[in-house]
Design an enzyme around this catalytic site. Structure first.
Site, PDB file in Angstrom:
ATOM      1  N   HIS A  39      -2.093  11.055  -2.156  1.00 14.11           N
ATOM      2  CA  HIS A  39      -2.890  10.839  -1.632  1.00 14.11           C
ATOM      3  C   HIS A  39      -4.138  11.825  -2.103  1.00 14.11           C
ATOM      4  O   HIS A  39      -4.793  11.867  -1.612  1.00 14.11           O
ATOM      5  CB  HIS A  39      -3.183  10.098  -0.123  1.00 14.11           C
ATOM      6  CG  HIS A  39      -3.362   9.784   0.314  1.00 14.11           C
ATOM      7  ND1 HIS A  39      -4.817  10.266   0.923  1.00 14.11           N
ATOM      8  CD2 HIS A  39      -4.470   8.545   0.048  1.00 14.11           C
ATOM      9  CE1 HIS A  39      -5.501   9.298   1.961  1.00 14.11           C
ATOM     10  NE2 HIS A  39      -6.284   8.124   0.863  1.00 14.11           N
ATOM     11  N   HIS A  84       0.596  -1.124   0.214  1.00  9.55           N
ATOM     12  CA  HIS A  84      -0.008  -0.590  -0.202  1.00  9.55           C
ATOM     13  C   HIS A  84       0.654   1.014   0.279  1.00  9.55           C
ATOM     14  O   HIS A  84       2.062   1.497   0.826  1.00  9.55           O
ATOM     15  CB  HIS A  84      -0.991   0.304   0.815  1.00  9.55           C
ATOM     16  CG  HIS A  84      -1.930   0.670   1.379  1.00  9.55           C
ATOM     17  ND1 HIS A  84      -2.329   1.637   2.634  1.00  9.55           N
ATOM     18  CD2 HIS A  84      -2.723   2.015   0.604  1.00  9.55           C
ATOM     19  CE1 HIS A  84      -3.132   2.804   2.134  1.00  9.55           C
ATOM     20  NE2 HIS A  84      -3.764   2.247   0.758  1.00  9.55           N
TER      21      HIS A  84
HETATM   22  O1  G3P Z   1      -6.500   1.321  -3.295  1.00 12.77           O
HETATM   23  C1  G3P Z   1      -6.746   1.149  -1.937  1.00 12.77           C
HETATM   24  C2  G3P Z   1      -6.642   1.998  -0.603  1.00 12.77           C
HETATM   25  O2  G3P Z   1      -5.466   3.025  -0.969  1.00 12.77           O
HETATM   26  C3  G3P Z   1      -7.761   3.048  -0.703  1.00 12.77           C
HETATM   27  O3  G3P Z   1      -7.811   4.156   0.635  1.00 12.77           O
HETATM   28  O4  G3P Z   1      -7.432   5.913   1.397  1.00 12.77           O
HETATM   29  O5  G3P Z   1      -5.742   4.358   1.774  1.00 12.77           O
HETATM   30  O6  G3P Z   1      -6.155   5.719  -0.907  1.00 12.77           O
HETATM   31  P1  G3P Z   1      -6.744   4.765  -0.535  1.00 12.77           P
HETATM   32 MG    MG Z   2      -4.910   4.575  -2.565  1.00 13.30          MG
END
Ligand code: G3P
Ligand code: MG
Length: 248
Positions: A55, A13
């Site tokens: 993000h 992630h």
């Molecule tokens: O793509 C999965 C995840 O990244 C979605 O949530 O807020 O971490 O971008 P966020």
């Molecule tokens: Mg994400």
């Protein structure tokens, strides 16, 4: 369901979760050092239309910039420090644009999940531009190694499809609200990526019977991992590249 799912089961992630500054090449390098072969990142547009990794809509949390990132050209964004907020060892780490990430991944045969994370109001433009840039950057890539484009924004996915219909798409969801499966199918998605606690045996079967792969975010505990594999899900996005290292 297609037999030819080309992606690893484990996805890092934002590059390496919280162990390095999120969505930077330093994070990708750290995630790769733990054995990860696929990475999730968040992509939006600069004022001059360059896709880059961030993000939040605002620069404040993860760089030394301020305000809406979408109001700056890439030249200005590229001179910001996106590492010092995290820790001194990453001071001076720049924001990454999608082109740099593409070169990193293509050089090392790494897979990529690009979350199209538009600045509010730029959903369709971001989907179209990201798809066009991906098609150009991965034009010579072997079949089965194209990035997976995902988004919480159906308009972004629809625009990506209109621009480059051959690129695989996934619908991102924070809940399995009424109509989730129909929406994913209408968008021509190959997968649904949902907040992991939402999945149960019934919903996993519904998705897979409809030909969709089932992925989860953000899964950081072993008990949750065990539950998701037991359900027969297809992929996990995790921050904990250190806990779940050298994954398959
Ligand atoms: O793509 C999965 C995840 O990244 C979605 O949530 O807020 O971490 O971008 P966020
Ligand atoms: Mg994400």
């Amino acid at each position: 369901m297609s037999d030819s799912w080309p992606y690893p089961r484990w996805i890092a992630h934002r590059g390496a979760g919280q162990l390095a500054p999120e969505n930077t090449l330093a994070a990708f390098r750290l995630g790769a050092s733990f054995g990860y072969r696929m990475f999730e990142c968040d992509v939006k547009l600069s004022a001059d239309g360059v896709p880059f990794l961030l993000h939040d809509a605002s620069l404040d949390r993860t760089s030394n910039g301020q305000g809406l990132a979408a109001e700056l050209n890439w030249d200005a964004l590229s001179r910001l420090d996106a590492g010092s907020w995290h820790s001194p060892q990453y001071a001076g780490e720049p924001l990454a644009n999608l082109e740099a990430v593409a070169h990193f991944c293509l050089d090392k045969a790494l897979a990529l999940n690009i979350e199209i994370k538009p600045t509010p109001g730029a959903e369709s433009l971001t989907g179209a531009v990201v798809a066009n840039v991906v098609a150009r950057l991965w034009a010579e890539a072997p079949q089965g190694t194209l990035p997976l484009l995902s988004s919480f924004q159906p308009d972004a996915l629809e625009a990506a499809r209109a621009a480059q219909s051959h690129l695989p798409r996934a619908l991102l969801l924070d809940a399995l609200q009424t109509g989730w499966l129909e929406t994913a199918l209408q968008l021509g998605c190959v997968a649904v990526v949902c907040q992991h606690t939402q999945w149960d045996a019934v919903s996993v079967r519904q998705a897979q019977n409809a030909g969709l792969r089932v992925l989860s975010y953000t899964v950081n505990e072993s008990s949750a991992v065990d539950r998701l594999w037991a359900l027969g899900t297809d992929g996990i996005i995790t921050d904990r590249v250190d806990l779940f290292s050298a994954p398959s």
